[in-house]
Design a protein around this motif. Structure first.
Motif, mmCIF file in Angstrom:
data_model
loop_
_atom_site.group_PDB
_atom_site.id
_atom_site.type_symbol
_atom_site.label_atom_id
_atom_site.label_comp_id
_atom_site.label_asym_id
_atom_site.label_seq_id
_atom_site.Cartn_x
_atom_site.Cartn_y
_atom_site.Cartn_z
ATOM 1 N N VAL A 256 39.225 30.056 13.026
ATOM 2 C CA VAL A 256 39.908 31.333 13.258
ATOM 3 C C VAL A 256 38.898 32.454 13.463
ATOM 4 O O VAL A 256 38.931 33.187 14.457
ATOM 5 N N TYR A 257 37.972 32.594 12.521
ATOM 6 C CA TYR A 257 37.038 33.716 12.588
ATOM 7 C C TYR A 257 36.067 33.571 13.758
ATOM 8 O O TYR A 257 35.684 34.559 14.382
ATOM 9 N N THR A 258 35.658 32.344 14.058
ATOM 10 C CA THR A 258 34.767 32.146 15.201
ATOM 11 C C THR A 258 35.472 32.527 16.493
ATOM 12 O O THR A 258 34.874 33.121 17.399
ATOM 13 N N THR A 259 36.749 32.202 16.588
ATOM 14 C CA THR A 259 37.537 32.550 17.768
ATOM 15 C C THR A 259 37.503 34.047 18.025
ATOM 16 O O THR A 259 37.262 34.508 19.145
ATOM 17 N N TRP A 260 37.711 34.832 16.981
ATOM 18 C CA TRP A 260 37.737 36.288 17.149
ATOM 19 C C TRP A 260 36.335 36.848 17.358
ATOM 20 O O TRP A 260 36.154 37.827 18.065
ATOM 21 N N GLN A 261 35.346 36.201 16.725
ATOM 22 C CA GLN A 261 33.973 36.667 16.905
ATOM 23 C C GLN A 261 33.546 36.529 18.364
ATOM 24 O O GLN A 261 32.852 37.402 18.906
ATOM 25 N N ILE A 262 33.981 35.450 19.014
ATOM 26 C CA ILE A 262 33.667 35.253 20.434
ATOM 27 C C ILE A 262 34.212 36.415 21.251
ATOM 28 O O ILE A 262 33.526 36.970 22.117
ATOM 29 N N SER A 263 35.450 36.807 20.976
ATOM 30 C CA SER A 263 36.050 37.933 21.698
ATOM 31 C C SER A 263 35.347 39.240 21.346
ATOM 32 O O SER A 263 35.049 40.055 22.227
ATOM 33 N N PHE A 264 35.094 39.445 20.051
ATOM 34 C CA PHE A 264 34.457 40.680 19.593
ATOM 35 C C PHE A 264 33.098 40.872 20.257
ATOM 36 O O PHE A 264 32.726 41.990 20.642
ATOM 37 N N ASP A 265 32.354 39.777 20.399
ATOM 38 C CA ASP A 265 31.014 39.862 20.977
ATOM 39 C C ASP A 265 31.034 40.268 22.448
ATOM 40 O O ASP A 265 30.013 40.725 22.978
ATOM 41 N N GLN A 266 32.178 40.099 23.111
ATOM 42 C CA GLN A 266 32.285 40.473 24.523
ATOM 43 C C GLN A 266 32.540 41.970 24.706
ATOM 44 O O GLN A 266 32.432 42.488 25.821
ATOM 45 N N LEU A 267 32.884 42.674 23.631
ATOM 46 C CA LEU A 267 33.244 44.082 23.740
ATOM 47 C C LEU A 267 32.013 44.966 23.883
ATOM 48 O O LEU A 267 30.927 44.641 23.392
ATOM 49 N N SER A 268 32.194 46.114 24.522
ATOM 50 C CA SER A 268 31.151 47.140 24.537
ATOM 51 C C SER A 268 30.998 47.712 23.138
ATOM 52 O O SER A 268 31.888 47.573 22.280
ATOM 53 N N GLN A 269 29.879 48.388 22.896
ATOM 54 C CA GLN A 269 29.658 48.970 21.576
ATOM 55 C C GLN A 269 30.721 50.003 21.246
ATOM 56 O O GLN A 269 31.170 50.130 20.106
ATOM 57 N N GLN A 270 31.161 50.759 22.242
ATOM 58 C CA GLN A 270 32.187 51.774 22.017
ATOM 59 C C GLN A 270 33.496 51.125 21.575
ATOM 60 O O GLN A 270 34.168 51.608 20.654
ATOM 61 N N ALA A 271 33.850 50.001 22.205
ATOM 62 C CA ALA A 271 35.085 49.300 21.843
ATOM 63 C C ALA A 271 34.957 48.659 20.460
ATOM 64 O O ALA A 271 35.906 48.667 19.668
ATOM 65 N N LYS A 272 33.792 48.107 20.155
ATOM 66 C CA LYS A 272 33.574 47.524 18.832
ATOM 67 C C LYS A 272 33.745 48.588 17.747
ATOM 68 O O LYS A 272 34.387 48.355 16.717
ATOM 69 N N THR A 273 33.142 49.752 17.986
ATOM 70 C CA THR A 273 33.233 50.834 17.005
ATOM 71 C C THR A 273 34.677 51.246 16.776
ATOM 72 O O THR A 273 35.117 51.423 15.634
ATOM 73 N N PHE A 274 35.441 51.388 17.866
ATOM 74 C CA PHE A 274 36.840 51.813 17.726
ATOM 75 C C PHE A 274 37.638 50.789 16.927
ATOM 76 O O PHE A 274 38.425 51.149 16.042
ATOM 77 N N LEU A 275 37.446 49.499 17.205
ATOM 78 C CA LEU A 275 38.190 48.467 16.485
ATOM 79 C C LEU A 275 37.816 48.474 15.009
ATOM 80 O O LEU A 275 38.683 48.319 14.135
ATOM 81 N N GLN A 276 36.530 48.660 14.709
ATOM 82 C CA GLN A 276 36.113 48.712 13.307
ATOM 83 C C GLN A 276 36.693 49.929 12.593
ATOM 84 O O GLN A 276 37.085 49.850 11.432
ATOM 85 N N LEU A 277 36.778 51.056 13.284
ATOM 86 C CA LEU A 277 37.411 52.232 12.685
ATOM 87 C C LEU A 277 38.879 51.947 12.374
ATOM 88 O O LEU A 277 39.382 52.309 11.307
ATOM 89 N N CYS A 278 39.563 51.296 13.312
ATOM 90 C CA CYS A 278 40.987 51.008 13.106
ATOM 91 C C CYS A 278 41.212 50.074 11.924
ATOM 92 O O CYS A 278 42.285 50.089 11.321
#
Length: 742
Positions: A256-278
């Motif tokens: 499960v977590y590896t699946t999401w990590q693969i997607s997360f790693d494809q995001l730009s830094q700006q998108a990663k930051t926004f998701l972490q804030l949420c």
């Protein structure tokens, strides 16, 4: 229709798997433990049956691990007889797509390229099925790989809901029904499907996400511990959802977590930051307006420093254009990037976003915090500053903000307490003073126990609580706390430190409210002189000191001096903060009072009307500042002879202040005194006495003997007694006023 169905290429699951030899003419069926999803399967069956003879495209989209591939395989396995050929293509990369189509061309003897395969499909007017699995990369233009014809069938699985533009029908694959999830867990765990086991499984099913359920089942099967899984999960969720089971039911490559990590790693830094804030908000009800409001935050004298807010300011600036204005297209680009991997969902009917609960939890615990928790708390505070609870309530916005720190660090951890301190500040800005006091007391007590009473965080929270007490009219308590904080800060930081000056300024406000105007003037002058030496003339702290001194001059009857200061402050605040900032409106309201005292009633009315209108629309009709502006404008109407209008406004303000602040708050009592004065002018003497007498008794208990508000009430009461023929009582009050040299 040809029943001799041909199976070409190979079958993959939801995410890319390591390269393996192509398995021609062989496709694995759906997993043996497949369960449920009947509504989606029926939707697919109906769609393809109704669209024979023309090209039909169906999209299954959703979060990684939701079971999209398994649903497609189940449908294909049950519908194999209705398709002449079935071709399965791994669509995760351009290379795998090209390879898949090349295999079709080679196996059919029509060439050796993807274009040869597409050309052959264009000319083959049968009910072939093209299964494009794992079309997750939003950068791939999938349209290039659709046969350009009016026949055939296509199933797409993807995390990207944006592919709906191609589909004649689609289904968002999300969580399972509870009963199906329970059965899937018990089957994957090799447990008997009994009522006791179902009851235990219902507590475990992990938000009904299939991959998480299967992983839980694999662990339970290995350990045999159905009863103890929940307790283990509570303290080891990251390890449990990161483990790949040794025995699996399909060829899904990742956890499960590896699946999401693969997607997360494809995001730009700006998108990663926004998701972490949420992840530090509640997983539902996330709005663009919250971030937009925060981006428009204006600094005032009681605001945190820019240094304290540097991280949220940097984050929010990424959503602004070159002029510093909110850029909705930039925000849309970032959220669309995250939505393309189904890590966030947009609900168009409510104009809100949400994050799957498990993704929400993983983002907080599985990805480094990096300061995002405090950043999100501050963004929430910046957003709420100046808003009314009819726009956005603190409870709605802050639901879940403190959850992470409390769960991971505990209620008494310094970082948790610092976040709680920010929530107190947010409540203050909303006018939710009772909530601010309750939480503020708790924070101060815990910080004194954990950090000590001289720790900077404890002093900040204590000063904040003193400010709340001042707003609540609990002036003696406010004075006591301010004096204690000031003594400590002078000793530790020195006389000229900015934090020391803030405390001196707050104590001066308390003295003004108490009617100790000489002490307030001395403190305000000292602070203003020191700030002018070290800060710019238009610095918010300098302007705050000027505004405070002007209020003191008002109380001292030095109206011309008050006007000079207020006009200068208003000009600067309009320029730097804007017309609608709370501090700008506060200055306008105080200047209106000064004009009233100077007899410039038309100017007073004009300003007072503007302030009331702005506060009503921005802060809400029930905010304490709105009610104060209403009371002041009513007194201007009283002076202008518009007595009925004045009475109506004062009665409304008094009722709301009583409910909101209580019947002993200084603002409530001042409104009550002003209503008595209006009733006097209306010659309703008995009603005036009924209003004025309780106000006078309460003001005597909480205000100094020479407080201007108390003196005004005494004058109003003496007038009422005279008109009622109670001459002895009137004489007593007049004698008391003479002793005060009024």
């Amino acid at each position: 229709m040809n029943n001799d169905t041909s199976l070409i290429s190979f079958c993959l699951s939801d995410v890319p798997v390591p390269q393996a030899p192509l398995n021609i003419n062989n496709c694995l069926p759906a997993t043996r433990i497949f369960h449920g999803r009947q509504a989606i399967l029926q939707q697919m069956q109906q769609y393809f049956n109704q669209n024979t003879g023309k090209q039909a495209i169906f999209l299954l989209h959703g979060l990684g691990g939701a079971g999209k591939t398994q649903i497609a395989l189940k449908f294909i396995g049950e519908s194999v007889s209705i398709f002449t050929d079935i071709f399965l293509i791994d669509t995760s990369t351009v290379t795998t797509i090209e390879t898949g189509f090349k295999n079709i061309a080679t196996s059919k003897g029509v060439g050796d390229s993807s274009q040869d395969a597409l050309q052959w499909l264009n000319g083959k007017s049968d009910e072939w099925l093209l299964f494009l699995d794992n079309a997750d990369d939003p950068k791939i233009d999938l349209n290039k790989y659709f046969p350009q014809c009016n026949h055939g069938n296509i199933i797409i699985t993807s995390r990207n809901p944006g592919l709906c533009v191609y589909a004649g029908s689609h289904s968002a694959v999300s969580d399972m029904e509870e009963s199906d999830a329970v059965n899937l867990l018990l089957r994957s765990a090799a447990q008997d499907i009994t009522y006791p086991n179902k009851a235990i499984a219902a507590e475990i099913v992990l938000c009904y996400l299939p991959l998480a359920i299967v992983q839980a089942g694999a662990f339970i099967s290995k350990s045999g511990r159905l009863n103890s899984y929940l307790a283990l999960y509570a303290t080891n969720k990251t390890r449990l959802l990161s483990q790949k089971p040794a025995q699996s039911h399909d060829n899904y490559a990742w956890t499960v977590y590896t699946t999401w990590q693969i997607s997360f790693d494809q995001l730009s830094q700006q998108a990663k930051t926004f998701l972490q804030l949420c992840s530090f908000l509640h997983y539902q009800g996330i709005s663009e307006d919250m971030f937009k409001n925060a981006a428009g935050y204006k600094f005032g004298p009681s605001s945190p420093s820019k240094e304290e807010l540097q991280m949220p300011l940097d984050v929010l600036s990424q959503f602004s254009d070159s002029s510093g204005n909110w850029d909705p297209l930039c925000f849309m680009d970032v959220t669309s990037e995250i939505r393309a991997y189904s890590l966030i969902t947009f609900h168009s009917e409510q104009n809100l976003f949400s994050v799957h609960p498990l993704v929400h939890d993983w983002t907080r615990s599985g990805v480094s915090d990096g300061g995002y928790h405090h950043c999100m708390v501050k963004i929430a505070g910046m957003s709420l500053a100046g808003l009314s609870d009819t726009d956005l309530t603190a409870k709605q916005l802050l639901q879940g903000v403190l959850e992470h720190r409390k769960n991971t660090l505990g209620d008494d951890h310094p970082e948790t307490l610092k976040a709680m301190h920010w929530v107190v500040w947010i409540y203050e800005n909303l006018g939710k003073l009772q909530e601010a006091e309750e939480l503020g007391r708790l924070v101060v007590k815990k910080q004194r126990d954990v950090l000590g009473e001289h720790h900077p965080d404890t002093l900040d929270s204590t000063g904040n609580l003193a400010f709340v007490f001042t707003q609540l009219g609990r002036l003696r308590e406010a004075e006591e706390l301010n004096i204690a904080v000031l003594k400590t800060r002078r000793h530790i930081l020195g006389e000229n430190h900015p934090e020391t000056l803030v405390t001196m300024s707050n104590l001066a406000v308390t003295y003004s409210e108490l009617g100790r105007l000489q002490e307030a003037e001395a403190l305000n002058l000292e602070v203003l002189e020191k700030r002018r030496k070290t800060l710019a003339h238009n610095h918010p702290d300098t302007l705050f000191s000027m505004a405070n001194l002007a209020v003191t001059y008002l109380g001292l009857g030095r109206f011309r001096e008050a006007e000079v200061l207020q006009v200068a402050v208003l000009q600067q605040r309009k320029s730097s903060l804007g017309e609608n900032h709370p501090e700008t409106m506060r200055t306008m309201n105080n200047l209106a009072v000064t004009y009233y005292k100077l007899g410039r009633l038309q100017e007073a009315e004009d300003l007072g009307s503007v302030v009331l209108e702005k506060r009503s629309s921005i802060l809400g009709a029930n905010h304490p500042d709105t009610l104060y502006a209403m009371m002041k404008l009513a007194m201007i109407y009283n002076k202008l002879g518009r007595l009925q209008m004045a009475e109506t406004m004062l009665v409304e303000a008094l009722n709301k202040q009583t409910n909101l602040l209580g019947n002993s708050h200084p603002d409530t009592l001042q409104t009550q005194s002003n209503l008595g004065a209006t009733l006097n002018k209306l010659e309703r003497w008995q009603e005036a006495e009924d209003v004025l007498l309780p106000a006078l008794e309460k003001q005597k208990n909480i205000l100094s003997a020479n407080h201007p508000h108390l003196i005004v009430t005494m004058q109003n009461m003496a007038d009422t007694y005279t008109k009622l023929g109670k001459l002895e009582e009137a004489e007593d009050l007049n004698e008391a006023l003479k002793r005060l040299e009024v």
